[in-house]
Design a protein around this motif. Structure first.
Motif, PDB file in Angstrom:
ATOM      1  N   LEU A  88       9.021   7.790   5.829  1.00  9.37           N
ATOM      2  CA  LEU A  88       9.200   7.129   7.130  1.00  9.37           C
ATOM      3  C   LEU A  88       8.846   5.648   7.047  1.00  9.37           C
ATOM      4  N   ILE A  89       7.706   5.353   6.401  1.00  8.26           N
ATOM      5  CA  ILE A  89       7.235   3.966   6.311  1.00  8.26           C
ATOM      6  C   ILE A  89       8.190   3.126   5.459  1.00  8.26           C
ATOM      7  N   SER A  90       8.540   3.635   4.276  1.00  6.30           N
ATOM      8  CA  SER A  90       9.391   2.856   3.366  1.00  6.30           C
ATOM      9  C   SER A  90      10.784   2.649   3.965  1.00  6.30           C
ATOM     10  N   ASP A  91      11.348   3.695   4.586  1.00 14.52           N
ATOM     11  CA  ASP A  91      12.666   3.551   5.223  1.00 14.52           C
ATOM     12  C   ASP A  91      12.635   2.470   6.306  1.00 14.52           C
ATOM     13  N   LYS A  92      11.574   2.473   7.105  1.00 15.91           N
ATOM     14  CA  LYS A  92      11.449   1.494   8.193  1.00 15.91           C
ATOM     15  C   LYS A  92      11.338   0.071   7.630  1.00 15.91           C
ATOM     16  N   LEU A  93      10.490  -0.113   6.611  1.00 16.18           N
ATOM     17  CA  LEU A  93      10.289  -1.452   6.049  1.00 16.18           C
ATOM     18  C   LEU A  93      11.549  -1.961   5.346  1.00 16.18           C
ATOM     19  N   ILE A  94      12.209  -1.083   4.609  1.00 16.06           N
ATOM     20  CA  ILE A  94      13.428  -1.472   3.907  1.00 16.06           C
ATOM     21  C   ILE A  94      14.519  -1.856   4.902  1.00 16.06           C
ATOM     22  N   PRO A 143      -1.144  -1.707   8.760  1.00 18.17           N
ATOM     23  CA  PRO A 143      -1.868  -2.315   7.634  1.00 18.17           C
ATOM     24  C   PRO A 143      -1.273  -3.626   7.147  1.00 18.17           C
ATOM     25  N   LEU A 144      -0.001  -3.903   7.484  1.00 15.81           N
ATOM     26  CA  LEU A 144       0.635  -5.143   7.034  1.00 15.81           C
ATOM     27  C   LEU A 144       0.528  -6.267   8.062  1.00 15.81           C
ATOM     28  N   GLU A 145      -0.194  -5.992   9.158  1.00 15.44           N
ATOM     29  CA  GLU A 145      -0.420  -7.056  10.135  1.00 15.44           C
ATOM     30  C   GLU A 145      -1.345  -8.103   9.524  1.00 15.44           C
ATOM     31  N   SER A 146      -1.155  -9.337   9.892  1.00 17.42           N
ATOM     32  CA  SER A 146      -1.862 -10.460   9.279  1.00 17.42           C
ATOM     33  C   SER A 146      -3.374 -10.253   9.224  1.00 17.42           C
ATOM     34  N   GLY A 147      -3.932 -10.391   8.007  1.00 22.96           N
ATOM     35  CA  GLY A 147      -5.383 -10.313   7.813  1.00 22.96           C
ATOM     36  C   GLY A 147      -5.981  -8.928   7.881  1.00 22.96           C
ATOM     37  N   LEU A 154      -1.855  -0.067  -2.530  1.00 24.73           N
ATOM     38  CA  LEU A 154      -1.078  -0.448  -1.355  1.00 24.73           C
ATOM     39  C   LEU A 154      -0.370   0.772  -0.765  1.00 24.73           C
ATOM     40  N   PHE A 155       0.178   1.607  -1.641  1.00 22.04           N
ATOM     41  CA  PHE A 155       0.838   2.848  -1.207  1.00 22.04           C
ATOM     42  C   PHE A 155      -0.134   3.717  -0.404  1.00 22.04           C
ATOM     43  N   GLU A 156      -1.344   3.907  -0.942  1.00 19.25           N
ATOM     44  CA  GLU A 156      -2.315   4.778  -0.264  1.00 19.25           C
ATOM     45  C   GLU A 156      -2.740   4.202   1.078  1.00 19.25           C
ATOM     46  N   VAL A 157      -2.928   2.886   1.140  1.00 22.23           N
ATOM     47  CA  VAL A 157      -3.312   2.258   2.401  1.00 22.23           C
ATOM     48  C   VAL A 157      -2.206   2.435   3.443  1.00 22.23           C
ATOM     49  N   LEU A 158      -0.966   2.200   3.030  1.00 13.88           N
ATOM     50  CA  LEU A 158       0.146   2.343   3.969  1.00 13.88           C
ATOM     51  C   LEU A 158       0.258   3.773   4.490  1.00 13.88           C
ATOM     52  N   VAL A 159       0.161   4.737   3.581  1.00 15.67           N
ATOM     53  CA  VAL A 159       0.329   6.141   3.974  1.00 15.67           C
ATOM     54  C   VAL A 159      -0.818   6.622   4.852  1.00 15.67           C
ATOM     55  N   HIS A 160      -2.044   6.248   4.504  1.00 19.18           N
ATOM     56  CA  HIS A 160      -3.197   6.815   5.200  1.00 19.18           C
ATOM     57  C   HIS A 160      -3.694   5.986   6.374  1.00 19.18           C
ATOM     58  N   GLU A 161      -3.296   4.720   6.467  1.00 18.40           N
ATOM     59  CA  GLU A 161      -3.820   3.892   7.551  1.00 18.40           C
ATOM     60  C   GLU A 161      -2.750   3.450   8.540  1.00 18.40           C
ATOM     61  N   THR A 162      -1.516   3.895   8.319  1.00 18.99           N
ATOM     62  CA  THR A 162      -0.469   3.660   9.326  1.00 18.99           C
ATOM     63  C   THR A 162      -0.513   4.820  10.314  1.00 18.99           C
ATOM     64  N   PRO A 163      -0.797   4.553  11.595  1.00 18.00           N
ATOM     65  CA  PRO A 163      -0.908   5.656  12.561  1.00 18.00           C
ATOM     66  C   PRO A 163       0.467   6.256  12.890  1.00 18.00           C
ATOM     67  N   LEU A 189      10.336  -3.347  -2.413  1.00 15.87           N
ATOM     68  CA  LEU A 189       9.481  -3.097  -1.256  1.00 15.87           C
ATOM     69  C   LEU A 189       8.036  -3.472  -1.563  1.00 15.87           C
ATOM     70  N   PHE A 190       7.526  -3.037  -2.720  1.00 15.80           N
ATOM     71  CA  PHE A 190       6.137  -3.349  -3.063  1.00 15.80           C
ATOM     72  C   PHE A 190       5.931  -4.845  -3.288  1.00 15.80           C
ATOM     73  N   ASP A 191       6.908  -5.509  -3.928  1.00 10.72           N
ATOM     74  CA  ASP A 191       6.803  -6.955  -4.127  1.00 10.72           C
ATOM     75  C   ASP A 191       6.723  -7.672  -2.781  1.00 10.72           C
ATOM     76  N   TRP A 192       7.520  -7.209  -1.816  1.00  8.35           N
ATOM     77  CA  TRP A 192       7.524  -7.809  -0.480  1.00  8.35           C
ATOM     78  C   TRP A 192       6.198  -7.524   0.234  1.00  8.35           C
ATOM     79  N   ALA A 193       5.757  -6.253   0.189  1.00  8.61           N
ATOM     80  CA  ALA A 193       4.548  -5.857   0.919  1.00  8.61           C
ATOM     81  C   ALA A 193       3.296  -6.489   0.324  1.00  8.61           C
ATOM     82  N   GLU A 194       3.316  -6.736  -0.990  1.00  4.65           N
ATOM     83  CA  GLU A 194       2.168  -7.357  -1.663  1.00  4.65           C
ATOM     84  C   GLU A 194       1.859  -8.722  -1.055  1.00  4.65           C
TER      85      GLU A 194
END
Length: 458
Positions: free
Chosen positions: A358-364, A125-129, A309-318, A426-431
């Motif tokens: 898993l997602i937050s640990d990886k991004l951090i 979900p954080l891929e460009s566009g 953003l949290f919901e998108v990351l959790v539910h749309e990250t395969p 993390l959220f400030d960065w992901a935003e």
């Protein structure tokens, strides 16, 4: 010599077999027996002089079993560490029955374990566009401003407790409890003490309240008790809730009936409300208050954006997970065992949180979004300043430094502060990694926005 083998038995689910022989555990067994013979207190023998044979006779079987299991655990965990196997939780034993170890017949033992493997994945979900979210802008209306001014005037006014409700200008102390339509409290529902002006209720509810006294109560439907133009304000500013309450029932128990003489809108009042500002006119006061109200709504809007953003990351990250293994682990991994049915019921919430971990640990980790101890210390200082207001700064740095030092020795406080800060970072960065469009809405529209939650089975 001990051997460890591994085979795949399912999706992200492997079996590890540990084989140990006499040469692996007997030296440690002999050492443990000798050690106990030096420290054991056995009647008839001086301490440190208990024969090894006596120790074996009395405690040998237990020591033998313990040393076999210790050897197996050491080999298992050594293998996982050396092979850098990324696993969930702890390995689960596949032995269905307790082992019978015979000290008189030491032999080779096989132990089977299963492990759940952490998956490799990309946070797509954080891929460009790829993702577009909305930041809502809420402007303070004249009605919201007038209601807040009246609330402040009443809060600072002179009060007189009276026996019964007789006027729309009565201020009520209310115990608010979320209930069903019959007035039965909802388990886990809201319970809160609030102050509320009678005139802010709907005309029908005002009529029902007339003559009511302390300890009297009524059950109301929120949307019927408070008119639509005030309901969001009641929900947000009075109850401190962020979800739509229009269809909820509440039992209102009167704890106090007061008549309050409202404060005048003058410089003294303006100074009490904004003591750090030089406000001399009502127009300037209204402008400042409007700004503060909109700041509060901006914070709510930002929280909503981050929740979306949290919901998108959790539910749309395969992410594939070893679901069956994790359910088995849920049954045995807690303080007390659970049934398969209990684990099934608990799993969706566990799955949701695990994906976020898993997602937050990886991004951090990959984006070095860590928080230093100095940053935690500064945040703690700001919290203290918030607790004590200006007094924290004016009473002297020695007091503040001493208090901070004690606070920073509290591991729970430090851990909680760290987690809050690293999550915010993390959220400030992901935003900044998603497309954010701005949309202006009313407070009523904002309160009724549906939650962004994707309902599907992982």
């Amino acid at each position: 010599m001990a051997t460890v083998t591994r085979e795949n038995i399912g999706l992200l689910n492997d079996k590890i077999t540990v084989k140990v022989s006499q040469e692996d555990y007997l030296p440690n067994f002999d050492k443990a027996v000798k050690q106990l013979s030096k420290t054991a207190n056995i009647p008839g023998f001086r301490k440190g002089m208990v024969p090894v044979g006596m120790v074996k006779k009395m405690h040998g079987q237990a020591i033998f079993a313990d040393e076999v299991l210790k050897t197996v655990e050491k080999e298992l965990m050594g293998y996982i560490q050396n092979e850098k196997v990324e696993i969930f939780a702890q390995p689960l034993s596949l032995d269905k029955e307790a082992r019978n170890f015979d000290i008189n017949s030491p032999s080779e033992y096989n132990f089977d374990f299963e492990i759940g493997l952490k998956p490799a994945f990309e946070v797509t979900p954080l891929e460009s566009g790829k993702t577009t979210l909305t930041r809502y802008k809420i402007k303070a209306t004249p009605e919201m401003l007038n209601e807040e001014i009246e609330r402040l005037q009443l809060r600072g006014g002179k009060s007189e407790e009276v026996e019964a409700i007789s006027s729309e200008n009565n201020v009520l102390g209310l115990n608010v409890v979320e209930t069903d339509a019959q007035g039965t409290p909802v388990e886990g529902g809201l319970q809160k003490e609030v102050s509320f002006l009678v005139k802010n209720f709907s005309a029908a509810t005002q009529k029902e309240l007339q003559g009511k006294k302390k300890e009297d109560s009524i059950v109301v439907l929120a949307s019927a008790a408070i008119d639509a133009d005030k309901l969001v304000w009641f929900q947000h500013d009075v109850l401190g809730l962020h979800e739509d309450i229009s269809a909820k029932y509440y039992k209102l128990t009167i704890t106090k009936v007061e008549l309050i003489e409202k404060r005048e809108l003058n410089e003294e009042f303006f100074k009490e409300v904004f003591n750090a500002e030089e406000i001399t006119t009502e127009a300037a006061f209204r402008e400042k208050l409007q700004s503060e109200i909109e700041k509060s709504w901006d914070a709510e809007s930002r929280n909503r954006l981050h929740n979306d953003l949290f919901e998108v990351l959790v539910h749309e990250t395969p992410i594939e997970l070893p679901k069956d293994f994790l359910k088995r682990w849920l049954q045995t991994g807690g303080e007390k065992p659970k049934t398969a049915e209990e684990a099934d019921k608990e799993y969706p919430g566990f799955d949701h949180q695990l994906r976020w971990t898993l997602i937050s640990d990886k991004l951090i980790r990959e984006n070095q979004l860590d928080v230093s101890f100095d940053e935690v210390k500064e945040a703690a200082k700001q919290k203290v300043m918030g607790y004590f207001g200006g007094a924290a700064a004016t009473d002297g740095a020695d007091w503040l430094d001493s208090y901070l030092e004690r606070l920073l020795q509290d591991e729970k406080f430090v851990d909680q502060t760290y987690r809050e800060m690293v999550t915010q970072k993390l959220f400030d960065w992901a935003e900044n990694k998603v497309n954010v469009k701005e949309e202006e809405v009313t407070a009523e529209e904002f309160a009724k926005l549906p939650n962004k939650h994707h309902h599907h089975e992982h």
